[in-house]
Motif scaffolding. Structure first.
Motif, PDB file in Angstrom:
ATOM      1  N   SER A 280       0.813  -1.227   0.000  1.00 48.15           N
ATOM      2  CA  SER A 280       0.000   0.000   0.000  1.00 48.15           C
ATOM      3  C   SER A 280       0.839   1.267   0.000  1.00 48.15           C
ATOM      4  N   LEU A 281       2.102   1.174  -0.411  1.00 46.31           N
ATOM      5  CA  LEU A 281       2.993   2.328  -0.353  1.00 46.31           C
ATOM      6  C   LEU A 281       2.769   3.330  -1.477  1.00 46.31           C
ATOM      7  N   THR A 282       1.911   3.033  -2.412  1.00 46.15           N
ATOM      8  CA  THR A 282       1.553   3.989  -3.449  1.00 46.15           C
ATOM      9  C   THR A 282       0.114   3.742  -3.872  1.00 46.15           C
ATOM     10  N   SER A 283      -0.472   4.716  -4.548  1.00 45.05           N
ATOM     11  CA  SER A 283      -1.860   4.580  -4.983  1.00 45.05           C
ATOM     12  C   SER A 283      -2.102   5.492  -6.177  1.00 45.05           C
ATOM     13  N   ALA A 284      -2.948   5.042  -7.078  1.00 46.56           N
ATOM     14  CA  ALA A 284      -3.299   5.859  -8.247  1.00 46.56           C
ATOM     15  C   ALA A 284      -4.068   7.104  -7.834  1.00 46.56           C
ATOM     16  N   MET A 285      -4.872   6.989  -6.792  1.00 45.85           N
ATOM     17  CA  MET A 285      -5.623   8.139  -6.302  1.00 45.85           C
ATOM     18  C   MET A 285      -4.680   9.248  -5.839  1.00 45.85           C
ATOM     19  N   GLY A 286      -3.625   8.877  -5.114  1.00 44.35           N
ATOM     20  CA  GLY A 286      -2.672   9.874  -4.646  1.00 44.35           C
ATOM     21  C   GLY A 286      -1.905  10.514  -5.788  1.00 44.35           C
ATOM     22  N   ILE A 287      -1.500   9.713  -6.768  1.00 42.58           N
ATOM     23  CA  ILE A 287      -0.795  10.259  -7.925  1.00 42.58           C
ATOM     24  C   ILE A 287      -1.687  11.244  -8.671  1.00 42.58           C
ATOM     25  N   PHE A 288      -2.932  10.889  -8.848  1.00 39.03           N
ATOM     26  CA  PHE A 288      -3.867  11.777  -9.546  1.00 39.03           C
ATOM     27  C   PHE A 288      -4.074  13.072  -8.760  1.00 39.03           C
ATOM     28  N   LEU A 289      -4.237  12.978  -7.445  1.00 40.29           N
ATOM     29  CA  LEU A 289      -4.453  14.159  -6.622  1.00 40.29           C
ATOM     30  C   LEU A 289      -3.269  15.113  -6.694  1.00 40.29           C
ATOM     31  N   PHE A 290      -2.052  14.590  -6.521  1.00 44.17           N
ATOM     32  CA  PHE A 290      -0.869  15.446  -6.573  1.00 44.17           C
ATOM     33  C   PHE A 290      -0.643  16.004  -7.979  1.00 44.17           C
ATOM     34  N   ARG A 291      -0.877  15.199  -8.998  1.00 45.43           N
ATOM     35  CA  ARG A 291      -0.674  15.684 -10.369  1.00 45.43           C
ATOM     36  C   ARG A 291      -1.622  16.836 -10.670  1.00 45.43           C
ATOM     37  N   GLN A 292      -2.886  16.700 -10.310  1.00 42.83           N
ATOM     38  CA  GLN A 292      -3.824  17.780 -10.573  1.00 42.83           C
ATOM     39  C   GLN A 292      -3.426  19.043  -9.821  1.00 42.83           C
ATOM     40  N   PHE A 293      -2.851  18.882  -8.648  1.00 42.67           N
ATOM     41  CA  PHE A 293      -2.398  20.046  -7.892  1.00 42.67           C
ATOM     42  C   PHE A 293      -1.165  20.658  -8.539  1.00 42.67           C
ATOM     43  N   TYR A 294      -0.231  19.828  -8.990  1.00 43.89           N
ATOM     44  CA  TYR A 294       0.986  20.335  -9.638  1.00 43.89           C
ATOM     45  C   TYR A 294       0.679  21.015 -10.965  1.00 43.89           C
ATOM     46  N   MET A 295      -0.386  20.580 -11.636  1.00 41.49           N
ATOM     47  CA  MET A 295      -0.730  21.168 -12.927  1.00 41.49           C
ATOM     48  C   MET A 295      -1.174  22.620 -12.802  1.00 41.49           C
ATOM     49  N   THR A 296      -1.499  23.059 -11.601  1.00 40.88           N
ATOM     50  CA  THR A 296      -1.877  24.465 -11.410  1.00 40.88           C
ATOM     51  C   THR A 296      -0.660  25.382 -11.417  1.00 40.88           C
ATOM     52  N   PHE A 297       0.557  24.825 -11.304  1.00 41.10           N
ATOM     53  CA  PHE A 297       1.777  25.636 -11.334  1.00 41.10           C
ATOM     54  C   PHE A 297       2.276  25.760 -12.770  1.00 41.10           C
ATOM     55  N   PRO A 298       2.753  26.925 -13.165  1.00 38.37           N
ATOM     56  CA  PRO A 298       3.276  27.080 -14.540  1.00 38.37           C
ATOM     57  C   PRO A 298       4.583  26.324 -14.714  1.00 38.37           C
ATOM     58  N   ILE A 299       4.805  25.846 -15.923  1.00 44.25           N
ATOM     59  CA  ILE A 299       6.037  25.120 -16.218  1.00 44.25           C
ATOM     60  C   ILE A 299       7.256  26.024 -16.100  1.00 44.25           C
ATOM     61  N   SER A 300       7.018  27.348 -16.220  1.00 40.41           N
ATOM     62  CA  SER A 300       8.139  28.292 -16.093  1.00 40.41           C
ATOM     63  C   SER A 300       8.745  28.265 -14.698  1.00 40.41           C
ATOM     64  N   LEU A 301       7.966  27.885 -13.698  1.00 40.07           N
ATOM     65  CA  LEU A 301       8.499  27.766 -12.343  1.00 40.07           C
ATOM     66  C   LEU A 301       9.586  26.700 -12.290  1.00 40.07           C
ATOM     67  N   TYR A 302       9.339  25.592 -12.931  1.00 36.68           N
ATOM     68  CA  TYR A 302      10.333  24.502 -12.975  1.00 36.68           C
ATOM     69  C   TYR A 302      11.523  24.886 -13.837  1.00 36.68           C
ATOM     70  N   GLU A 303      11.261  25.526 -14.964  1.00 34.94           N
ATOM     71  CA  GLU A 303      12.350  25.921 -15.857  1.00 34.94           C
ATOM     72  C   GLU A 303      13.257  26.963 -15.205  1.00 34.94           C
ATOM     73  N   SER A 304      12.685  27.893 -14.466  1.00 33.53           N
ATOM     74  CA  SER A 304      13.493  28.894 -13.770  1.00 33.53           C
ATOM     75  C   SER A 304      14.364  28.252 -12.701  1.00 33.53           C
ATOM     76  N   ALA A 305      13.793  27.273 -12.002  1.00 32.99           N
ATOM     77  CA  ALA A 305      14.584  26.577 -10.982  1.00 32.99           C
ATOM     78  C   ALA A 305      15.723  25.792 -11.614  1.00 32.99           C
TER      79      ALA A 305
END
Length: 304
Positions: free
Chosen positions: A175-200
């Protein structure tokens, strides 16, 4: 103030005092109507709330009720002479403290593991570009449609061949991973612009440092929601711990409650007391993390 003159053929006119009195009367009528609607709504909510909470409230009542008040012809809802003997008997029949500690260890480890693995996988699906990313994400989401009962036998044979039965590892590892958790975090990360990652990346920030230093502080609500959801699910696991554990010292609270119910088939007062003890941690976790859970589940629902 002077009174406005009235005409014989024209419409009726009112003085300023009459208009003010009419205005006050209309406001009072509107306030009474609004108050009645609010009172009716609150009353209806209280009735529905009591109806839904009645099983829980009756469990608490029976947990403190002596046998002389329970097994009678009278319908006793509230104990007249509350007692703690049911809790003492429940702790005497089974090692309930050990079961609670086992469940805390298993649920806490699963919660921490899912936050780490799901956040890492979600980062890859959100910010990294690699061949087959969308197809792989669709396959991960497709696993949500596969019931756990369909894979429980194959998982049991796998951990059995590895010699992991009746250990903490076998309770935690699947139970160390779950599709529900991956989906939840991905949808949250998608709210950040890709430029944030590129700048870092231009500033020399590695992927792991970007996750720890930038993403995690910005996704506390998502992690809180994931922690509450995962902990409650792990706390309530029954079938998998029952299948992979043999010794009493490795049992979790849900298995312990089943053992208590089997031992007390004719007297369910200790069962209610044990159920009350088991409910307290999950209710406390939900109350503490309720705000984070709601904000985390809604924050990633809208992009932008």
């Amino acid at each position: 103030m002077s009174t406005i003159a009235t005409t014989i053929a024209g419409p009726k006119t009112y003085s300023a005092e009459e208009l003010q009195a009419l205005h006050l009367a209309m406001n009072a009528k509107a306030k009474r109507k609004k108050m009645l609607q609010k009172t009716a709504l609150v009353t209806m909510n209280l009735i529905v709330c009591l109806f839904m909470l009645f099983p829980l409230l009756y469990t608490i009542s029976v947990a403190f009720m002596p046998s002389g008040e329970l097994y009678t012809m009278a319908m006793n809802i509230v104990p007249k002479h509350p007692t703690l003997e049911n809790f003492v008997e429940a702790f005497h029949k089974i090692p309930l403290v050990r079961f609670v500690l086992n469940s805390f260890l298993v649920a806490g480890s699963i919660t921490l593991g899912q936050i780490v693995t799901c956040s890492l996988a979600a980062f890859a699906f959100s910010f990294l570009n690699f061949k087959g990313k969308n197809v792989l994400f669709m396959l991960v989401m497709a696993t949500m449609m596969v019931p756990g009962e369909a894979t429980i036998i194959s998982n049991y044979l796998t951990v059995g061949s590895l010699g992991l039965l009746d250990t903490y590892i076998v309770l935690i590892l699947p139970s160390l991973t779950s599709a529900m958790g991956i989906f939840l975090f991905r949808q949250f990360y998608m709210t950040f612009p890709i430029s944030l990652y590129e700048s870092a990346k231009l500033d020399g920030c590695g992927n792991l440092r970007f996750i720890v230093k930038i993403l995690m502080p910005l996704t506390k609500s998502a992690m809180g929601a994931m922690a509450v959801y995962t902990f409650i699910n792990a706390w309530n696991m029954y079938m998998w711990p029952l299948l992979v554990t043999d010794s009493v010292n490795m049992r979790t609270v849900q298995i312990g409650l089943g053992m208590l119910q089997g031992a007390e088939a004719t007297d369910f007062r200790p069962v209610m007391a044990g159920a009350m003890v088991i409910l307290i941690p999950s209710i406390l976790v939900f109350i503490i993390g309720q705000k984070q859970m709601i904000s985390g589940l809604t924050a990633g629902a809208v992009k932008g």
